[in-house]
Design a protein around this motif. Structure first.
Motif, PDB file in Angstrom:
ATOM      1  N   GLN A   7       0.835  -1.201   0.000  1.00  0.00           N
ATOM      2  CA  GLN A   7       0.000   0.000   0.000  1.00  0.00           C
ATOM      3  C   GLN A   7       0.870   1.251   0.000  1.00  0.00           C
ATOM      4  N   ASN A   8       1.950   1.238   0.798  1.00  0.00           N
ATOM      5  CA  ASN A   8       2.840   2.399   0.849  1.00  0.00           C
ATOM      6  C   ASN A   8       3.526   2.631  -0.491  1.00  0.00           C
ATOM      7  N   ALA A   9       3.851   1.527  -1.183  1.00  0.00           N
ATOM      8  CA  ALA A   9       4.482   1.668  -2.497  1.00  0.00           C
ATOM      9  C   ALA A   9       3.529   2.332  -3.488  1.00  0.00           C
ATOM     10  N   LYS A  10       2.218   2.173  -3.233  1.00  0.00           N
ATOM     11  CA  LYS A  10       1.224   2.818  -4.103  1.00  0.00           C
ATOM     12  C   LYS A  10       0.936   4.245  -3.646  1.00  0.00           C
ATOM     13  N   GLY A  11       1.678   4.736  -2.666  1.00  0.00           N
ATOM     14  CA  GLY A  11       1.474   6.103  -2.192  1.00  0.00           C
ATOM     15  C   GLY A  11       0.679   6.177  -0.907  1.00  0.00           C
ATOM     16  N   GLY A  12       0.554   5.089  -0.210  1.00  0.00           N
ATOM     17  CA  GLY A  12      -0.122   5.091   1.083  1.00  0.00           C
ATOM     18  C   GLY A  12      -1.630   5.213   0.947  1.00  0.00           C
ATOM     19  N   LEU A  13      -2.265   5.727   1.987  1.00  0.00           N
ATOM     20  CA  LEU A  13      -3.721   5.884   2.002  1.00  0.00           C
ATOM     21  C   LEU A  13      -4.047   7.341   2.281  1.00  0.00           C
ATOM     22  N   LEU A  14      -4.946   7.917   1.534  1.00  0.00           N
ATOM     23  CA  LEU A  14      -5.329   9.319   1.704  1.00  0.00           C
ATOM     24  C   LEU A  14      -4.097  10.217   1.687  1.00  0.00           C
ATOM     25  N   GLY A  15      -3.078   9.808   0.923  1.00  0.00           N
ATOM     26  CA  GLY A  15      -1.854  10.591   0.835  1.00  0.00           C
ATOM     27  C   GLY A  15      -0.947  10.469   2.040  1.00  0.00           C
ATOM     28  N   LYS A  16      -1.277   9.588   2.948  1.00  0.00           N
ATOM     29  CA  LYS A  16      -0.431   9.424   4.138  1.00  0.00           C
ATOM     30  C   LYS A  16       0.253   8.064   4.132  1.00  0.00           C
ATOM     31  N   GLU A  17       1.417   8.032   4.774  1.00  0.00           N
ATOM     32  CA  GLU A  17       2.135   6.778   4.888  1.00  0.00           C
ATOM     33  C   GLU A  17       1.492   5.919   5.973  1.00  0.00           C
ATOM     34  N   ILE A  18       1.470   4.608   5.753  1.00  0.00           N
ATOM     35  CA  ILE A  18       0.948   3.711   6.786  1.00  0.00           C
ATOM     36  C   ILE A  18       2.120   3.184   7.601  1.00  0.00           C
ATOM     37  N   VAL A  19       2.002   3.322   8.912  1.00  0.00           N
ATOM     38  CA  VAL A  19       3.050   2.820   9.804  1.00  0.00           C
ATOM     39  C   VAL A  19       2.506   1.598  10.529  1.00  0.00           C
ATOM     40  N   LEU A  20       3.250   0.491  10.462  1.00  0.00           N
ATOM     41  CA  LEU A  20       2.798  -0.753  11.095  1.00  0.00           C
ATOM     42  C   LEU A  20       3.486  -0.934  12.446  1.00  0.00           C
ATOM     43  N   LYS A  21       2.665  -1.107  13.487  1.00  0.00           N
ATOM     44  CA  LYS A  21       3.222  -1.437  14.806  1.00  0.00           C
ATOM     45  C   LYS A  21       2.996  -2.935  15.032  1.00  0.00           C
ATOM     46  N   GLU A  22       4.082  -3.673  15.180  1.00  0.00           N
ATOM     47  CA  GLU A  22       3.956  -5.129  15.323  1.00  0.00           C
ATOM     48  C   GLU A  22       4.193  -5.583  16.755  1.00  0.00           C
ATOM     49  N   ALA A  45      -8.462  -0.926   3.652  1.00  0.00           N
ATOM     50  CA  ALA A  45      -7.922   0.154   2.831  1.00  0.00           C
ATOM     51  C   ALA A  45      -9.005   0.696   1.887  1.00  0.00           C
ATOM     52  N   ALA A  46      -9.792  -0.220   1.304  1.00  0.00           N
ATOM     53  CA  ALA A  46     -10.855   0.224   0.395  1.00  0.00           C
ATOM     54  C   ALA A  46     -11.888   1.062   1.146  1.00  0.00           C
ATOM     55  N   ALA A  47     -12.181   0.648   2.392  1.00  0.00           N
ATOM     56  CA  ALA A  47     -13.171   1.377   3.174  1.00  0.00           C
ATOM     57  C   ALA A  47     -12.649   2.755   3.564  1.00  0.00           C
ATOM     58  N   VAL A  48     -11.364   2.851   3.865  1.00  0.00           N
ATOM     59  CA  VAL A  48     -10.778   4.151   4.211  1.00  0.00           C
ATOM     60  C   VAL A  48     -10.837   5.075   2.997  1.00  0.00           C
ATOM     61  N   GLU A  49     -10.499   4.547   1.835  1.00  0.00           N
ATOM     62  CA  GLU A  49     -10.589   5.352   0.610  1.00  0.00           C
ATOM     63  C   GLU A  49     -12.006   5.854   0.412  1.00  0.00           C
ATOM     64  N   LYS A  50     -12.961   4.954   0.647  1.00  0.00           N
ATOM     65  CA  LYS A  50     -14.365   5.302   0.414  1.00  0.00           C
ATOM     66  C   LYS A  50     -14.838   6.342   1.405  1.00  0.00           C
ATOM     67  N   ALA A  51     -14.434   6.172   2.701  1.00  0.00           N
ATOM     68  CA  ALA A  51     -14.876   7.092   3.739  1.00  0.00           C
ATOM     69  C   ALA A  51     -14.106   8.404   3.675  1.00  0.00           C
ATOM     70  N   GLY A  52     -12.901   8.371   3.118  1.00  0.00           N
ATOM     71  CA  GLY A  52     -12.075   9.571   3.059  1.00  0.00           C
ATOM     72  C   GLY A  52     -11.460   9.926   4.397  1.00  0.00           C
ATOM     73  N   THR A  53     -11.542   9.021   5.342  1.00  0.00           N
ATOM     74  CA  THR A  53     -10.987   9.270   6.665  1.00  0.00           C
ATOM     75  C   THR A  53     -10.674   7.930   7.318  1.00  0.00           C
ATOM     76  N   VAL A  54      -9.850   7.944   8.397  1.00  0.00           N
ATOM     77  CA  VAL A  54      -9.632   6.705   9.129  1.00  0.00           C
ATOM     78  C   VAL A  54     -10.490   6.668  10.384  1.00  0.00           C
ATOM     79  N   ASP A  55     -11.366   7.630  10.551  1.00  0.00           N
ATOM     80  CA  ASP A  55     -12.257   7.665  11.712  1.00  0.00           C
ATOM     81  C   ASP A  55     -13.039   6.352  11.824  1.00  0.00           C
ATOM     82  N   ARG A  56     -13.079   5.798  13.030  1.00  0.00           N
ATOM     83  CA  ARG A  56     -13.581   4.445  13.207  1.00  0.00           C
ATOM     84  C   ARG A  56     -15.007   4.258  12.682  1.00  0.00           C
ATOM     85  N   MET A  57     -15.939   5.127  13.110  1.00  0.00           N
ATOM     86  CA  MET A  57     -17.334   4.912  12.707  1.00  0.00           C
ATOM     87  C   MET A  57     -17.509   5.090  11.202  1.00  0.00           C
TER      88      MET A  57
END
Lengths: 289, 407
Positions: B61-76, B319-331
């Motif tokens: 996803q990050n290679a495609k430019g992340g989500l909503l123009g932001k980088e995704i950081v993974l905490k493992e 990721a698809a849902a975030v794109e659709k919602a335009g936000t990472v807000d939970r609800m």
């Protein structure tokens, strides 16, 4: 009739497995009063020696099971005895803790070396048909091997100078030392022998189980229960306990379910220890080896 | 409580400082997601591929430019096959990392540890492993297959090819028990009979007398829901007893823990399985995934498992849902997922079922042979019928439990 014989073979096979996983522990506990918590890991190492010997080094599987596994694990046992265990003789709780630590270290080391995935080799023996049933040829090998181990050990303790000195050492180490024996050496060799027997058991089981660094846990509890129930007399105690538990476990598994089989084994052990706190040989088969 | 002036000022300053922290975070240019999967301990054979697939999904996803123009950081986090650590890490990540979504849990018990914690912390949760079904909670999305999706297909396939008499062997905990119930139901529905069902504690490794019992019962096929390392011995002893090829064995758990890689091929060749995903699936989408994944993790990677794919597909849905919602807000993301969003995944089309928060997926009956799972038959778009029988989050959005599905 066919079914009765196949069931009898499964019971004998189950007893043989119990013998192979517990006899090394019985030797170390019976002769030295050392509770070796790393016993399960010795079994695991034996399994890995056989697997790597056959798959990576291309050696004959029987050579790996019967020679290489006991040899290498026996050497590991000798080294660990020299490094750790010999400093702790007579301190039962400390030995338990130290060998438990060893067991964790061996599991960790093997996980680092080979990864935490199950590996296995198949048995070269064909299946054996009895009427319309068939069973694994490897079961017969296990039964034969367990019988051989028991007889060989009995001969070792009864007819050799080492066996005599070893039995004397269990009774009175100081007296043996006074008479010119070397209890330290006897202890070291006995511990090595226990480890080698565990290695042999692991190697022999490798073709029918999946070997994984944590496999020792599967066997250690049963090995301990068998040894404690058998009591201090190594061979007679071990034979009595394994025959009893193997038969009960398999019969209940057959009549009911595997869960009841496991439960029956444990209930039987609890009752046995309650009635015979010194183990079976604390009351019966006294004076045997 | 009496406060003097100095204490009051100090407290106020501390409170002001604390309110600063999240605001500074929200302004940053990254989105945090967390993964909690067993990468060590007894379950690591299941957990490692899952953790790797999440890592891969984030990198892709990050290679495609992340989500909503932001980088995704993974905490493992690695809970080491220990449910206490699951609780600890779920709390820590929810409070400290404030992730947009958490991907976590191999066993059902670990999920039931994590689920209430994340629900309380109002943090979106994806449980991605195949499991027994029945979880009903608006904060969680379960992307793994449930018994109704795979077991029925495999039972029908096996009965058509062999016969009507089944013998079930299963692991003795809720997954094995519930799966065995489904096998029984589908066998009876299909006009067959179940000769016997045997459950094995997870540490049983000696199957000798059970195999004799199976021979005595002489079924047309054996259905296995055995799980874990000790139970792998069953397949070996089955072969050693000369049963392989004599009585067909079918399983929806075989291969889930890479059994087909760990065991020598001659010990299992010919077992039938049913999963959502097979690494061998045809189609450009899957070929590309396997190629890209091997580029990142090496050609010798053992196998891209069903469980790993569950997590990868969960990430795609999120990721698809975030794109659709335009936000990472939970609800907003939950509502976007509840529109019945679907993605084109390596296993085929994957669609969220709005009423259950489970997924509608293709399932594949295949044959295990020579360390591969060869496709036999494909069943398109299977709904999570078991969970839909009990769970309806559209009419009952505040539901929060795992139903035991009565058969």
């Amino acid at each position: 009739m066919d079914f009765a014989s196949i069931l009898a073979i499964e019971i004998l096979g189950s007893i043989a497995i119990l013998v192979l996983i517990s006899i090394g522990l019985a030797v170390v506990f019976g002769m030295m009063k050392v509770i070796n918590m790393a016993h399960g890991e010795f079994i695991m190492l034996g399994g890995y020696v056989t697997i790597f010997g056959t798959t990576h080094a291309g050696l004959n599987i029987w050579f790996c099971i019967l020679v290489l596994s006991p040899l290498i694990v026996g050497l590991v046992g000798l080294v660990l005895e020299w490094l750790v265990v010999r400093h702790l003789y007579g301190r039962m709780i400390d030995t338990m803790l130290a060998t438990w630590g060893l067991s964790l270290a061996i599991v960790g080391l093997m996980t680092m070396l080979v990864g935490n995935t199950t590996t296995g080799i198949s048995t070269p023996l064909p299946s054996v048909a009895i009427g319309k049933f068939s069973t694994s040829g490897h079961v017969f090998f296990l039964i034969a091997l367990a019988t051989f181990v028991i007889i060989a050990l009995a001969c070792l303790f009864k007819f050799t100078t080492f066996g005599l000195t070893a039995r004397a050492t269990t009774q009175d180490a100081n007296m043996v030392a006074n008479l010119g024996g070397n209890p330290r050496r006897i202890y070291a060799v006995t511990f090595g022998l226990g480890a080698a027997l565990a290695g042999l058991g692991g190697g022999a089981l490798a073709p029918i189980i999946g070997v994984i660094p944590t496999i020792g846990i599967t066997y250690i509890a049963k090995a301990f229960i068998t040894v404690i129930s058998g009591g201090a007399t190594v061979i007679a105690g071990n034979l009595a306990a394994t025959s009893l538990f193997g038969t009960i476990n398999q019969l209940f598994t057959y009549w009911y379910t595997p869960i009841i089989g496991e439960v029956a084994l444990l209930v039987c052990a609890v009752i046995l220890i309650r009635l015979l706190p010194q183990g079976i040989t604390g009351r019966f088969f006294k004076g045997t080896i | 409580m009496a406060l003097n002036r100095r204490q009051l000022l100090g407290t106020a300053a501390a409170a002001a400082a604390m309110t600063q922290v999240p605001r500074a975070y929200a302004q940053s240019d990254s989105i945090v997601v967390s993964s909690i999967y067993d990468q060590s301990g007894g379950l690591d054979v299941y957990g490692k591929p899952v953790a790797d697939l999440v890592r891969f999904a984030v990198a892709e996803q990050n290679a495609k430019g992340g989500l909503l123009g932001k980088e995704i950081v993974l905490k493992e986090y690695d809970p080491q096959s220990n449910n206490q650590l699951y609780a600890q890490f779920a709390k820590r990540t929810a409070l400290a990392d404030k992730p947009a979504a958490v991907f976590a849990g191999i066993t059902s018990s670990s999920r039931e540890v994590v689920r209430p914690i994340l629900r309380q912390a109002k943090t979106l949760y994806f449980y991605t492993t195949q499991y027994e079904g029945g979880v009903c909670d608006r904060n969680i999305f379960c992307t793994g297959v449930t018994p109704a999706q795979t077991v029925q297909k495999l039972v029908n396939h096996t009965m058509a090819k062999t016969g009507k008499k089944a013998y079930i062997v299963a692991a003795d905990y809720n997954y094995g028990q519930i799966t065995a119930d489904w096998v029984k139901k589908f066998t009876l529905d299909n006009g067959g009979e179940v000769l016997n069902t045997e459950f094995f504690p997870l540490d049983v490794a000696d199957f000798g007398s059970s195999i004799s019992k199976i021979q005595a019962a002489n079924p047309d096929f054996v259905y296995s829901a055995l799980v874990g390392g000790a139970h792998m011995s069953f397949y070996r002893q089955w072969k050693a007893a000369g049963m392989l090829g004599k009585i067909q064995l079918s399983s929806t758990t075989f291969a889930g823990g890479n059994e087909h890689i760990a065991l020598p091929a001659e010990e299992y060749n010919g077992h039938w399985i049913c999963q959502n995903y097979l690494q061998e699936l045809p189609g450009e989408r899957n070929k590309k995934l396997v190629a890209d994944f091997h580029k990142m993790f090496g050609e010798d990677y053992p196998y891209i498992t069903e469980l790993g794919m569950g997590a990868y597909q969960a990430f795609l849905l999120w990721a698809a849902a975030v794109e659709k919602a335009g936000t990472v807000d939970r609800m907003a993301v939950i509502e976007a997922l509840e529109t019945g969003i679907s993605v084109d995944a390596p296993s085929g089309r994957v669609t969220v079922d709005p009423a259950t928060h489970h997924t509608i997926v293709d399932v594949h009956v295949s044959e295990a042979r020579d360390k591969q799972l060869n496709l036999i038959e494909k069943f398109e778009q299977q709904p999570p019928a078991d969970t839909s029988a009990v769970c309806d989050l559209i009419n009952n959005p505040d539901d929060n439990q795992q139903y035991v599905i009565e058969l």
